[in-house]
Design a protein around this motif. Structure first.
Motif, PDB file in Angstrom:
ATOM      1  N   LEU A  22       5.571 -11.126  -7.540  1.00 32.57           N
ATOM      2  CA  LEU A  22       4.719 -11.772  -8.543  1.00 32.57           C
ATOM      3  C   LEU A  22       3.258 -11.374  -8.350  1.00 32.57           C
ATOM      4  O   LEU A  22       2.541 -11.072  -9.311  1.00 32.57           O
ATOM      5  CB  LEU A  22       4.856 -13.289  -8.452  1.00 32.57           C
ATOM      6  N   LEU A  23       2.831 -11.372  -7.102  1.00 34.80           N
ATOM      7  CA  LEU A  23       1.443 -11.018  -6.796  1.00 34.80           C
ATOM      8  C   LEU A  23       1.136  -9.576  -7.169  1.00 34.80           C
ATOM      9  O   LEU A  23       0.137  -9.294  -7.851  1.00 34.80           O
ATOM     10  CB  LEU A  23       1.177 -11.245  -5.309  1.00 34.80           C
ATOM     11  N   LEU A  24       1.993  -8.662  -6.755  1.00 31.46           N
ATOM     12  CA  LEU A  24       1.690  -7.238  -6.928  1.00 31.46           C
ATOM     13  C   LEU A  24       1.907  -6.764  -8.355  1.00 31.46           C
ATOM     14  O   LEU A  24       1.173  -5.897  -8.841  1.00 31.46           O
ATOM     15  CB  LEU A  24       2.533  -6.412  -5.948  1.00 31.46           C
ATOM     16  N   ASP A  25       2.913  -7.314  -9.031  1.00 27.86           N
ATOM     17  CA  ASP A  25       3.150  -6.902 -10.415  1.00 27.86           C
ATOM     18  C   ASP A  25       1.994  -7.291 -11.330  1.00 27.86           C
ATOM     19  O   ASP A  25       1.838  -6.722 -12.410  1.00 27.86           O
ATOM     20  CB  ASP A  25       4.450  -7.525 -10.934  1.00 27.86           C
ATOM     21  N   VAL A 115      -3.797  -6.422  -1.321  1.00 26.70           N
ATOM     22  CA  VAL A 115      -3.876  -5.354  -2.328  1.00 26.70           C
ATOM     23  C   VAL A 115      -4.772  -4.225  -1.829  1.00 26.70           C
ATOM     24  O   VAL A 115      -4.437  -3.042  -1.961  1.00 26.70           O
ATOM     25  CB  VAL A 115      -4.390  -5.920  -3.671  1.00 26.70           C
ATOM     26  N   ALA A 116      -5.908  -4.588  -1.231  1.00 24.71           N
ATOM     27  CA  ALA A 116      -6.813  -3.569  -0.702  1.00 24.71           C
ATOM     28  C   ALA A 116      -6.140  -2.773   0.413  1.00 24.71           C
ATOM     29  O   ALA A 116      -6.328  -1.557   0.519  1.00 24.71           O
ATOM     30  CB  ALA A 116      -8.091  -4.231  -0.180  1.00 24.71           C
ATOM     31  N   HIS A 122      -2.178   3.811   1.171  1.00 18.00           N
ATOM     32  CA  HIS A 122      -1.739   4.820   0.211  1.00 18.00           C
ATOM     33  C   HIS A 122      -2.716   5.988   0.184  1.00 18.00           C
ATOM     34  O   HIS A 122      -2.316   7.149   0.013  1.00 18.00           O
ATOM     35  CB  HIS A 122      -1.612   4.210  -1.187  1.00 18.00           C
ATOM     36  N   ALA A 123      -4.000   5.690   0.402  1.00 14.32           N
ATOM     37  CA  ALA A 123      -5.031   6.730   0.390  1.00 14.32           C
ATOM     38  C   ALA A 123      -5.089   7.496   1.706  1.00 14.32           C
ATOM     39  O   ALA A 123      -5.873   8.431   1.850  1.00 14.32           O
ATOM     40  CB  ALA A 123      -6.394   6.114   0.091  1.00 14.32           C
ATOM     41  N   GLY A 124      -4.254   7.086   2.678  1.00 17.90           N
ATOM     42  CA  GLY A 124      -4.217   7.811   3.940  1.00 17.90           C
ATOM     43  C   GLY A 124      -4.943   7.129   5.078  1.00 17.90           C
ATOM     44  O   GLY A 124      -4.988   7.641   6.197  1.00 17.90           O
ATOM     45  N   GLU A 174     -13.502  -3.701  12.939  1.00 16.76           N
ATOM     46  CA  GLU A 174     -14.434  -3.682  11.816  1.00 16.76           C
ATOM     47  C   GLU A 174     -13.924  -2.742  10.719  1.00 16.76           C
ATOM     48  O   GLU A 174     -13.396  -1.668  10.999  1.00 16.76           O
ATOM     49  CB  GLU A 174     -15.811  -3.221  12.284  1.00 16.76           C
ATOM     50  N   THR A 175     -14.110  -3.152   9.477  1.00 14.59           N
ATOM     51  CA  THR A 175     -13.792  -2.287   8.348  1.00 14.59           C
ATOM     52  C   THR A 175     -14.941  -1.312   8.124  1.00 14.59           C
ATOM     53  O   THR A 175     -16.037  -1.473   8.682  1.00 14.59           O
ATOM     54  CB  THR A 175     -13.590  -3.110   7.071  1.00 14.59           C
ATOM     55  N   ASN A 176     -14.715  -0.323   7.269  1.00 11.51           N
ATOM     56  CA  ASN A 176     -15.795   0.620   6.960  1.00 11.51           C
ATOM     57  C   ASN A 176     -17.002  -0.095   6.365  1.00 11.51           C
ATOM     58  O   ASN A 176     -18.151   0.250   6.651  1.00 11.51           O
ATOM     59  CB  ASN A 176     -15.302   1.704   5.996  1.00 11.51           C
ATOM     60  N   THR A 177     -16.749  -1.085   5.518  1.00 10.09           N
ATOM     61  CA  THR A 177     -17.831  -1.853   4.904  1.00 10.09           C
ATOM     62  C   THR A 177     -18.648  -2.583   5.966  1.00 10.09           C
ATOM     63  O   THR A 177     -19.881  -2.588   5.934  1.00 10.09           O
ATOM     64  CB  THR A 177     -17.273  -2.860   3.897  1.00 10.09           C
TER      65      THR A 177
END
Length: 221
Positions: A22-25, A115-116, A122-124, A174-177
């Motif tokens: 439900l969330l992803l669709d 989602v992120a 997916h982007a590697g 830490e994330t890139n952001t």
């Protein structure tokens, strides 16, 4: 659309799969192409459906998530596996990451974060929840041990001072952001630094960078 991220859901609980579907669709650019309730069916579904990203539970009856992850990453190297667990530190999570999973998140991760993460792997890229990075390192300790020797100095000598800073922050979850904000850099610059760190240390992804930061003694439990 051809640019959609094709996702396979793997969890032994039907209600959990239903919630994720439900969330992803409801999100543009993501399509749930199938479901599986154990590792064996996940392997078959991966061969049949060719998903881009697999959301993989760890604890399932029959073939579990670790074994399925190991098989899938060897047989279908383009498939990216994002491990999801109910626990802050599942006792098997480290083994799943070593088996080739591209990330590790909690099932109570916020929808936007999930989602992120799907888009990132997916982007590697690779994803390790900052909330459990320290525990991941702590779990890794008995398996790895800190290597303080000549090879350590050689590895570190490959990195510039800035790249070493970036590796430490990756190791801290830490994330890139977040790294960009802390070091007063643009995200594109941080991404370039991360890429050079991975290349110089011969690492496949961010998960391995977390482990390597511990091995080099840059981050401690």
């Amino acid at each position: 659309m051809s640019d959609d991220v094709r996702v396979l859901l793997v969890d032994d609980q039907e209600l959990v799969r239903y919630g994720f579907r439900l969330l992803l669709d409801a999100r543009p650019g993501i399509v749930v192409v199938g479901e599986a309730d154990d590792g064996e069916r996940a392997i078959g579904a991966t061969a049949r459906l060719q998903p881009d990203v697999i959301l993989m539970d760890i604890r399932m009856p029959g073939v579990g998530g670790i074994e399925a992850t190991r098989h899938i990453t060897r047989a279908f190297p383009t498939a990216r596996i994002l491990v999801l667990t109910t626990y802050d530190l599942d006792e098997y999570a480290f083994d799943a990451l070593k088996a080739g999973a591209a990330g590790f998140l909690l099932k109570n991760t916020r929808p936007d974060e999930l989602v992120a993460a799907i888009r990132a792997v997916h982007a590697g890229d690779a994803v390790v929840s900052p909330r459990i990075t320290a525990k991941l390192i702590e779990a890794a300790a008995p398996h790895l041990g800190v290597r303080q020797n000549a090879s350590t100095e050689e590895a570190l000598s490959e990195l510039t001072a800035r790249e070493r800073e970036v590796l430490i922050l990756i190791g801290q979850g830490e994330t890139n952001t977040e790294i960009a904000a802390r070091l007063f850099l643009s995200e594109s610059t941080v991404k370039a630094h991360v890429g050079r760190v991975l290349a110089k240390l011969d690492l496949r992804n961010r998960v391995e960078a977390v482990i390597r930061a511990y091995e080099l003694g840059l981050v401690a439990p």
